[in-house]
Design a protein around this motif. Structure first.
Motif, PDB file in Angstrom:
ATOM      1  N   LEU A  63       8.079   8.180  13.227  1.00 43.59           N
ATOM      2  CA  LEU A  63       7.825   7.669  11.889  1.00 43.59           C
ATOM      3  C   LEU A  63       8.265   6.218  11.893  1.00 43.59           C
ATOM      4  O   LEU A  63       9.439   5.921  12.098  1.00 43.59           O
ATOM      5  CB  LEU A  63       8.617   8.458  10.841  1.00 43.59           C
ATOM      6  CG  LEU A  63       8.350   9.962  10.795  1.00 43.59           C
ATOM      7  CD1 LEU A  63       9.266  10.622   9.773  1.00 43.59           C
ATOM      8  CD2 LEU A  63       6.908  10.248  10.468  1.00 43.59           C
ATOM      9  N   GLU A  64       7.326   5.315  11.687  1.00 43.86           N
ATOM     10  CA  GLU A  64       7.615   3.885  11.779  1.00 43.86           C
ATOM     11  C   GLU A  64       7.279   3.215  10.461  1.00 43.86           C
ATOM     12  O   GLU A  64       6.250   3.493   9.852  1.00 43.86           O
ATOM     13  CB  GLU A  64       6.790   3.267  12.911  1.00 43.86           C
ATOM     14  CG  GLU A  64       7.100   1.822  13.160  1.00 43.86           C
ATOM     15  CD  GLU A  64       6.316   1.265  14.335  1.00 43.86           C
ATOM     16  OE1 GLU A  64       6.636   0.167  14.765  1.00 43.86           O
ATOM     17  OE2 GLU A  64       5.372   1.924  14.813  1.00 43.86           O
ATOM     18  N   ARG A  65       8.152   2.321  10.042  1.00 47.22           N
ATOM     19  CA  ARG A  65       7.917   1.589   8.809  1.00 47.22           C
ATOM     20  C   ARG A  65       6.817   0.563   9.037  1.00 47.22           C
ATOM     21  O   ARG A  65       6.879  -0.255   9.941  1.00 47.22           O
ATOM     22  CB  ARG A  65       9.192   0.879   8.371  1.00 47.22           C
ATOM     23  CG  ARG A  65       9.017   0.142   7.076  1.00 47.22           C
ATOM     24  CD  ARG A  65      10.310  -0.449   6.616  1.00 47.22           C
ATOM     25  NE  ARG A  65      10.092  -1.045   5.306  1.00 47.22           N
ATOM     26  CZ  ARG A  65      11.041  -1.577   4.591  1.00 47.22           C
ATOM     27  NH1 ARG A  65      12.270  -1.599   5.051  1.00 47.22           N
ATOM     28  NH2 ARG A  65      10.773  -2.093   3.422  1.00 47.22           N
ATOM     29  N   ASN A  66       5.815   0.591   8.180  1.00 46.20           N
ATOM     30  CA  ASN A  66       4.731  -0.382   8.262  1.00 46.20           C
ATOM     31  C   ASN A  66       5.207  -1.739   7.747  1.00 46.20           C
ATOM     32  O   ASN A  66       5.990  -1.809   6.803  1.00 46.20           O
ATOM     33  CB  ASN A  66       3.521   0.068   7.436  1.00 46.20           C
ATOM     34  CG  ASN A  66       2.911   1.328   7.969  1.00 46.20           C
ATOM     35  OD1 ASN A  66       2.795   1.500   9.161  1.00 46.20           O
ATOM     36  ND2 ASN A  66       2.542   2.232   7.091  1.00 46.20           N
ATOM     37  N   TYR A  67       4.708  -2.800   8.327  1.00 50.62           N
ATOM     38  CA  TYR A  67       5.093  -4.139   7.898  1.00 50.62           C
ATOM     39  C   TYR A  67       4.640  -4.428   6.469  1.00 50.62           C
ATOM     40  O   TYR A  67       5.198  -5.271   5.791  1.00 50.62           O
ATOM     41  CB  TYR A  67       4.509  -5.201   8.839  1.00 50.62           C
ATOM     42  CG  TYR A  67       2.999  -5.306   8.745  1.00 50.62           C
ATOM     43  CD1 TYR A  67       2.407  -6.235   7.904  1.00 50.62           C
ATOM     44  CD2 TYR A  67       2.174  -4.461   9.473  1.00 50.62           C
ATOM     45  CE1 TYR A  67       1.021  -6.306   7.785  1.00 50.62           C
ATOM     46  CE2 TYR A  67       0.805  -4.535   9.371  1.00 50.62           C
ATOM     47  CZ  TYR A  67       0.230  -5.457   8.528  1.00 50.62           C
ATOM     48  OH  TYR A  67      -1.126  -5.530   8.411  1.00 50.62           O
ATOM     49  N   ASP A  68       3.628  -3.724   5.986  1.00 48.84           N
ATOM     50  CA  ASP A  68       3.089  -4.005   4.666  1.00 48.84           C
ATOM     51  C   ASP A  68       3.237  -2.834   3.689  1.00 48.84           C
ATOM     52  O   ASP A  68       2.479  -2.706   2.747  1.00 48.84           O
ATOM     53  CB  ASP A  68       1.625  -4.414   4.774  1.00 48.84           C
ATOM     54  CG  ASP A  68       0.739  -3.298   5.294  1.00 48.84           C
ATOM     55  OD1 ASP A  68       1.265  -2.292   5.818  1.00 48.84           O
ATOM     56  OD2 ASP A  68      -0.487  -3.438   5.169  1.00 48.84           O
ATOM     57  N   PHE A  71       3.349  -3.736  -0.076  1.00 49.64           N
ATOM     58  CA  PHE A  71       2.042  -4.061  -0.646  1.00 49.64           C
ATOM     59  C   PHE A  71       1.167  -2.814  -0.791  1.00 49.64           C
ATOM     60  O   PHE A  71       0.446  -2.660  -1.774  1.00 49.64           O
ATOM     61  CB  PHE A  71       1.304  -5.096   0.209  1.00 49.64           C
ATOM     62  CG  PHE A  71       1.912  -6.458   0.125  1.00 49.64           C
ATOM     63  CD1 PHE A  71       1.718  -7.257  -0.993  1.00 49.64           C
ATOM     64  CD2 PHE A  71       2.690  -6.952   1.154  1.00 49.64           C
ATOM     65  CE1 PHE A  71       2.292  -8.518  -1.080  1.00 49.64           C
ATOM     66  CE2 PHE A  71       3.257  -8.208   1.078  1.00 49.64           C
ATOM     67  CZ  PHE A  71       3.054  -8.994  -0.047  1.00 49.64           C
ATOM     68  N   ARG A  72       1.216  -1.936   0.182  1.00 50.66           N
ATOM     69  CA  ARG A  72       0.359  -0.746   0.169  1.00 50.66           C
ATOM     70  C   ARG A  72       0.756   0.278  -0.878  1.00 50.66           C
ATOM     71  O   ARG A  72      -0.100   0.882  -1.527  1.00 50.66           O
ATOM     72  CB  ARG A  72       0.425  -0.030   1.522  1.00 50.66           C
ATOM     73  CG  ARG A  72      -0.429  -0.585   2.568  1.00 50.66           C
ATOM     74  CD  ARG A  72      -0.390   0.379   3.727  1.00 50.66           C
ATOM     75  NE  ARG A  72      -0.959  -0.239   4.904  1.00 50.66           N
ATOM     76  CZ  ARG A  72      -1.323   0.443   5.955  1.00 50.66           C
ATOM     77  NH1 ARG A  72      -1.134   1.745   6.003  1.00 50.66           N
ATOM     78  NH2 ARG A  72      -1.834  -0.172   6.986  1.00 50.66           N
ATOM     79  N   VAL A  78       7.150  -0.269  -8.434  1.00 46.12           N
ATOM     80  CA  VAL A  78       8.548  -0.701  -8.572  1.00 46.12           C
ATOM     81  C   VAL A  78       8.697  -2.134  -8.078  1.00 46.12           C
ATOM     82  O   VAL A  78       7.903  -2.611  -7.276  1.00 46.12           O
ATOM     83  CB  VAL A  78       9.515   0.225  -7.775  1.00 46.12           C
ATOM     84  CG1 VAL A  78       9.478   1.649  -8.294  1.00 46.12           C
ATOM     85  CG2 VAL A  78       9.208   0.194  -6.296  1.00 46.12           C
ATOM     86  N   PRO A  79       9.757  -2.832  -8.528  1.00 47.34           N
ATOM     87  CA  PRO A  79       9.999  -4.182  -8.017  1.00 47.34           C
ATOM     88  C   PRO A  79      10.400  -4.144  -6.539  1.00 47.34           C
ATOM     89  O   PRO A  79      10.974  -3.154  -6.063  1.00 47.34           O
ATOM     90  CB  PRO A  79      11.157  -4.697  -8.863  1.00 47.34           C
ATOM     91  CG  PRO A  79      11.504  -3.648  -9.835  1.00 47.34           C
ATOM     92  CD  PRO A  79      10.699  -2.439  -9.552  1.00 47.34           C
ATOM     93  N   LYS A  80      10.123  -5.225  -5.832  1.00 50.17           N
ATOM     94  CA  LYS A  80      10.411  -5.289  -4.392  1.00 50.17           C
ATOM     95  C   LYS A  80      11.889  -5.064  -4.096  1.00 50.17           C
ATOM     96  O   LYS A  80      12.239  -4.479  -3.077  1.00 50.17           O
ATOM     97  CB  LYS A  80       9.957  -6.637  -3.835  1.00 50.17           C
ATOM     98  CG  LYS A  80       9.935  -6.676  -2.329  1.00 50.17           C
ATOM     99  CD  LYS A  80       9.244  -7.895  -1.807  1.00 50.17           C
ATOM    100  CE  LYS A  80       9.071  -7.770  -0.306  1.00 50.17           C
ATOM    101  NZ  LYS A  80       8.267  -8.829   0.247  1.00 50.17           N
TER     102      LYS A  80
END
Length: 84
Positions: A63-68, A71-72, A78-80
């Motif tokens: 399970l890898e965190r996507n760079y985006d 945005f997706r 929610v706020p960043k």
């Protein structure tokens, strides 16, 4: 894998330096969690090799965190600052 170790790993996942999680299921059915990043090191292939060596024949999933992912998935909800 002890309950304490699982809790420690799950808490570490909230750390921004952890960017992936390698999950293994041994032939005996035990679930193994191996974070990638932070104190565990950032090498995905070495983590896979390590799990394969410790638990021969285990099934694995990365399970890898996507760079985006903000945005997706999060941007319009929610706020960043709320995203780990």
């Amino acid at each position: 894998m002890s309950q304490q170790e699982v809790e420690r790993i799950l808490k570490a996942l909230a750390d921004e330096s952890i960017f992936a999680l390698l999950i293994g299921v041994t032939q005996e059915g035990e679930v193994i969690l191996r974070p990638i990043g932070g104190e565990w090191g950032s090498g995905i292939i070495p983590a896979i090799e390590e799990m394969n060596k410790k638990y021969p024949g285990c099934k694995m999933k990365l399970l890898e965190r996507n760079y985006d992912d903000w945005f997706r998935y999060f941007k319009h909800v929610v706020p960043k600052e709320q995203v780990i």
